[in-house]
Structures are given as C-alpha cells and as structure tokens.
Design a protein around this motif. Structure first.
Motif, short mmCIF file in Angstrom:
data_model
loop_
_atom_site.label_atom_id
_atom_site.label_comp_id
_atom_site.label_asym_id
_atom_site.label_seq_id
_atom_site.Cartn_x
_atom_site.Cartn_y
_atom_site.Cartn_z
N LYS A 3 37.06 42.76 39.32
CA LYS A 3 35.94 42.14 39.99
C LYS A 3 35.76 40.52 39.86
CE LYS A 3 31.02 43.06 41.09
NZ LYS A 3 30.96 42.15 42.16
N GLU A 4 36.45 40.04 40.70
CA GLU A 4 36.54 38.64 40.80
C GLU A 4 35.84 37.92 41.92
OE1 GLU A 4 40.40 37.32 40.34
OE2 GLU A 4 40.88 38.82 41.55
N GLY A 127 38.53 49.15 37.89
CA GLY A 127 37.38 49.23 37.07
C GLY A 127 37.77 47.87 35.88
N VAL A 128 37.09 47.39 35.22
CA VAL A 128 37.14 46.44 34.34
C VAL A 128 37.98 46.90 32.96
CG1 VAL A 128 35.71 44.54 34.69
CG2 VAL A 128 34.77 46.33 33.43
N ARG A 129 37.73 48.00 32.59
CA ARG A 129 38.52 48.55 31.49
C ARG A 129 39.87 49.08 31.94
NH1 ARG A 129 36.05 49.60 26.57
NH2 ARG A 129 33.55 49.33 26.73
N ASP A 130 39.93 49.59 33.04
CA ASP A 130 41.35 49.98 33.58
C ASP A 130 42.21 48.75 33.84
OD1 ASP A 130 43.40 51.09 34.91
OD2 ASP A 130 42.20 51.85 36.48
N SER A 200 35.72 39.35 29.85
CA SER A 200 36.00 39.19 31.25
C SER A 200 35.50 37.60 31.64
CB SER A 200 35.25 40.26 32.03
OG SER A 200 35.60 40.29 33.28
N ARG A 201 34.29 37.44 31.38
CA ARG A 201 33.83 35.92 31.57
C ARG A 201 34.59 34.86 31.03
NH1 ARG A 201 28.55 34.48 32.79
NH2 ARG A 201 28.71 36.69 33.63
N VAL A 202 35.31 35.27 29.77
CA VAL A 202 36.18 34.03 29.23
C VAL A 202 37.45 34.26 29.94
CG1 VAL A 202 37.63 33.44 27.17
CG2 VAL A 202 35.11 34.17 26.96
N PHE A 203 38.08 35.18 30.24
CA PHE A 203 39.09 35.47 31.43
C PHE A 203 38.96 34.54 32.61
CE2 PHE A 203 41.70 37.17 34.42
CZ PHE A 203 43.09 37.48 34.02
N TRP A 204 37.83 34.88 32.97
CA TRP A 204 37.31 34.17 34.20
C TRP A 204 37.55 32.61 34.32
CZ3 TRP A 204 37.21 34.30 39.45
CH2 TRP A 204 36.71 33.25 40.07
N PHE A 205 36.94 32.14 33.02
CA PHE A 205 36.86 30.59 32.96
C PHE A 205 38.11 30.01 32.39
CE2 PHE A 205 32.11 31.20 33.30
CZ PHE A 205 31.99 30.18 34.36
N THR A 206 39.09 30.98 32.02
CA THR A 206 40.44 30.39 31.55
C THR A 206 41.67 30.92 32.63
OG1 THR A 206 40.69 32.42 30.04
CG2 THR A 206 39.55 30.17 29.03
N MET A 207 41.79 31.78 32.62
CA MET A 207 43.01 32.28 33.49
C MET A 207 42.84 32.30 35.04
SD MET A 207 45.25 32.79 31.06
CE MET A 207 45.88 33.51 29.82
N GLU A 208 41.64 32.44 35.45
CA GLU A 208 41.11 32.19 36.72
C GLU A 208 40.80 31.07 37.24
OE1 GLU A 208 41.87 34.49 38.91
OE2 GLU A 208 41.47 36.53 38.28
N SER A 209 40.06 30.23 36.50
CA SER A 209 39.71 28.89 37.11
C SER A 209 39.68 27.87 35.85
CB SER A 209 38.14 29.00 37.19
OG SER A 209 37.37 29.43 36.18
N GLY A 210 40.67 28.10 34.99
CA GLY A 210 40.67 27.16 33.70
C GLY A 210 41.56 25.90 34.07
N LEU A 211 41.15 24.81 33.31
CA LEU A 211 42.13 23.58 33.48
C LEU A 211 42.70 23.18 32.30
CD1 LEU A 211 39.18 21.43 35.29
CD2 LEU A 211 40.93 22.78 36.69
N VAL A 212 43.37 22.18 32.13
CA VAL A 212 44.25 21.87 30.95
C VAL A 212 44.57 20.31 30.97
CG1 VAL A 212 46.60 22.61 31.74
CG2 VAL A 212 45.90 22.39 29.14
N ARG A 213 44.39 19.56 29.99
CA ARG A 213 44.86 18.18 30.05
C ARG A 213 46.37 18.07 29.73
NH1 ARG A 213 40.22 15.39 30.57
NH2 ARG A 213 38.27 16.40 29.76
N GLU A 214 46.85 16.88 30.80
CA GLU A 214 48.43 16.77 30.51
C GLU A 214 48.38 15.29 30.57
OE1 GLU A 214 50.76 18.84 33.01
OE2 GLU A 214 50.54 20.88 31.97
N ASP A 215 49.03 14.62 29.68
CA ASP A 215 49.41 13.27 29.80
C ASP A 215 48.21 12.41 30.52
OD1 ASP A 215 52.15 14.12 29.38
OD2 ASP A 215 52.48 14.35 31.64
N GLY A 216 47.00 12.64 30.04
CA GLY A 216 45.92 11.80 30.18
C GLY A 216 45.05 12.42 31.27
N GLY A 217 45.70 13.25 32.31
CA GLY A 217 45.23 13.82 33.42
C GLY A 217 44.69 15.28 33.23
N VAL A 218 43.77 15.83 34.35
CA VAL A 218 43.54 17.30 34.46
C VAL A 218 44.24 17.98 35.12
CG1 VAL A 218 41.45 18.65 34.90
CG2 VAL A 218 41.04 16.43 33.56
N LYS A 219 44.82 19.15 34.97
CA LYS A 219 45.89 20.00 35.78
C LYS A 219 44.91 21.32 35.76
CE LYS A 219 49.08 16.83 36.15
NZ LYS A 219 49.65 16.46 37.44
N ALA A 220 45.40 22.08 37.10
CA ALA A 220 44.77 23.27 37.31
C ALA A 220 45.71 24.21 36.30
CB ALA A 220 44.76 23.69 38.69
#
Ligand SMILES: [Fe+2]
Length: 291
Positions: A3-4, A127-130, A200-220
């Motif tokens: 459910k995203e 379903g989320v558990r599935d 599920s919420r943490v999954f959403w904010f990392t694997m679905e919409s998370g960002l990561v810093r690389e070489d001084g910039g922000v990447k998706a």
C-alpha cells in the motif's frame, strides 16, 4: 507492490471466474474499455500464476512499449544526474531493454543470477504481511500492468515501470537486496500490526523515498523517486532531514503528492547501519506511527 499509493484499482473475481479491475473516475483509464480489458487479462494471469513458476508472459501493446521508451529515456538521463551509486550499479546489472518493455520473468531471471531475488506477479494490492514476508524468502511481488498511455510521466498506482526500474534495480544490487531481505525477516518475527506499520513507514522513507549523500551532494536512493520523472525533478525542493525513526513515525503517510519531507543518509553505509540497528531493535512494543 504494497500500500504505497492512495489510488488502487481493486481486482474482482466473480463466482463465474471472470476477473475484472475496478477503475475510479479519476483514473486515466476510466474511459478506456480496451485498457480495462487488458488490465483484467493481466490480473487474471497473475491470479492463475503457480508459485515457483516464471511470471506469465504479457502481450504488451505497441502503445505500452512506446510508454516504456518515453519514460525510460527520460529516467535514464535523470538517473545519471540524480541516482545514487548503489542504484546505478543495480541498473547496470539489470540491463533492461530500452526499446521494449521487458517481461517480468526476464527481469526476474537476471535479478536471480545477481542476488537470488525473484519477482513474482501480483494481481493488485498485496497485504503488508504478505508483501514484506515474501522478502524474507528473497521474493518480491510486482505488478505487471503499465500506466495509461495518456499520462506516461505519471502513474496513480505502482505499475510495472515502478516495480522493475525502481525495485528491480535495487534487487539486482547485493547490498540493497540484503536490506530488503532483512526487512522481510523482521516483519516475519513481529506480531503486532502496529510494529509492522512502523517497519513499513521506515521502508517508505528509505527504500521508496530515501536520499543519500555522495561527494557533497544529495542523490536519490528510493524506488519511488527513481521511477518517477516528476519526482526526480522535485525532490531537491523537499525539506531534507537526517535519518530518524521517531521523525519518520511521526510524519503523516503522504503518497498522493510530492513528499514535503525526505530523509537523507550520510552515506550508503550509514543507511545500512541505520536499518540494521532499527530492524534489530524494533519490537511489538515500539511506538505507534502517525496515521
Ligand atoms: Fe514500491
């Protein structure tokens, strides 16, 4: 998919065995009976799928292949600028065709060779558990339908493009695949729905919409960002916060428009450490998430 999104087209199987997909009035395919018939056939094939067998072959239309070419060309250009290194390594390993939609079974075979993950067909909402539970078995449940051709840059539902380009590229990368499996194993050991909602919420904010810093910039990093041309243009306008479980849990679940707040890891290793720490610590008594 899980459910995203706020708009889902429910799949109905009647007593006589006929499968249909119900479209809401604001769905771009609402007035397109041919699209609806095609979507029903794809859902029917997923419902008939035998676990462990390759995903069914889908006869995509020329219009759908054209949508893939349009979206794929734009995403590929944007990935070079905005995609994080681990995602791009997955893209390279997956090597999706540029000129036509891949079959789910083809993408799955490549991913299986890379990390042991497979893609299996989902008729509709899982379903989320599935959904999460199957990740523990290195199996990702993915849709096979394609967004309506009238709106190639936007999909109200997580379609094949989101699943294969976003999650498929993750799952072709051993470091990301290991995180998916860990999330699945964690959900398997949790009993309370509230605790699963937090994961599920943490999954959403990392694997679905998370960002990561690389070489001084922000990447998706997130699959939702990296499978959406529009979101790849918008994410730098969001308020960017450091990874923080309590802050993620307190934020309302917002998927119908651009995320106003996104979370950024200091590095990919930081993301791995953050998720490993959270997933080891989460219990059935963990704090509740905001609705
Ligand atoms: Fe997704």
């Amino acid at each position: 998919m899980f459910k995203e999104a706020t708009l889902y087209s429910p799949v109905i199987k009647e007593d006589n065995g006929i499968v249909s997909v119900v479209f809401s009035r604001d769905h771009p395919g609402y007035n397109d009976p041919q699209y609806q018939k095609h979507r029903a056939a794809i859902a029917d094939a997923a419902l008939r799928h035998v676990p462990g067998r390759p995903a069914p072959y889908i006869a995509y239309t020329e219009e759908e292949h054209a949508t893939w070419r349009t979206v794929g060309a734009e995403l590929t250009a944007k990935h070079r600028t905005y995609g994080c290194r681990e995602f791009l390594a997955g893209v390279e390993r997956l090597a999706l065709p540029a000129d036509r939609l891949p079959q789910l079974s083809e993408a799955s075979a490549t991913i299986r060779r890379a990390t042991g993950f497979t893609l299996s067909p989902a008729a509709g909402l899982v379903g989320v558990r599935d959904f999460y539970g199957s990740l523990a078995d290195r199996r990702f449940q993915a849709t096979q339908y394609v967004r309506h051709a009238s709106m190639p840059r936007f999909s109200p539902e997580p379609d094949m493009i989101h699943e294969v380009v976003g999650h498929g590229s993750h799952l072709a990368n051993p470091r990301l695949a290991a995180l998916y499996e860990l999330i699945g194993r964690t959900v398997r050991r949790l009993e309370s729905d509230e605790a699963v909602a937090l994961v599920s919420r943490v999954f959403w904010f990392t694997m679905e919409s998370g960002l990561v810093r690389e070489d001084g910039g922000v990447k998706a990093l997130g699959a939702s960002l990296l499978s959406s041309c529009a979101e790849l243009e918008q994410f730098r306008q969001a308020t960017i916060r450091p990874l923080d479980v309590a802050a993620m849990a307190a934020l309302p679940y917002q998927v119908e428009s651009y995320q106003p707040v996104l979370f950024c890891a200091d590095s990919f290793t930081h993301l791995e450490d953050f998720l490993a720490g959270f997933l080891a610590a989460v219990t059935d008594d963990s704090p509740l998430v905001a609705a």
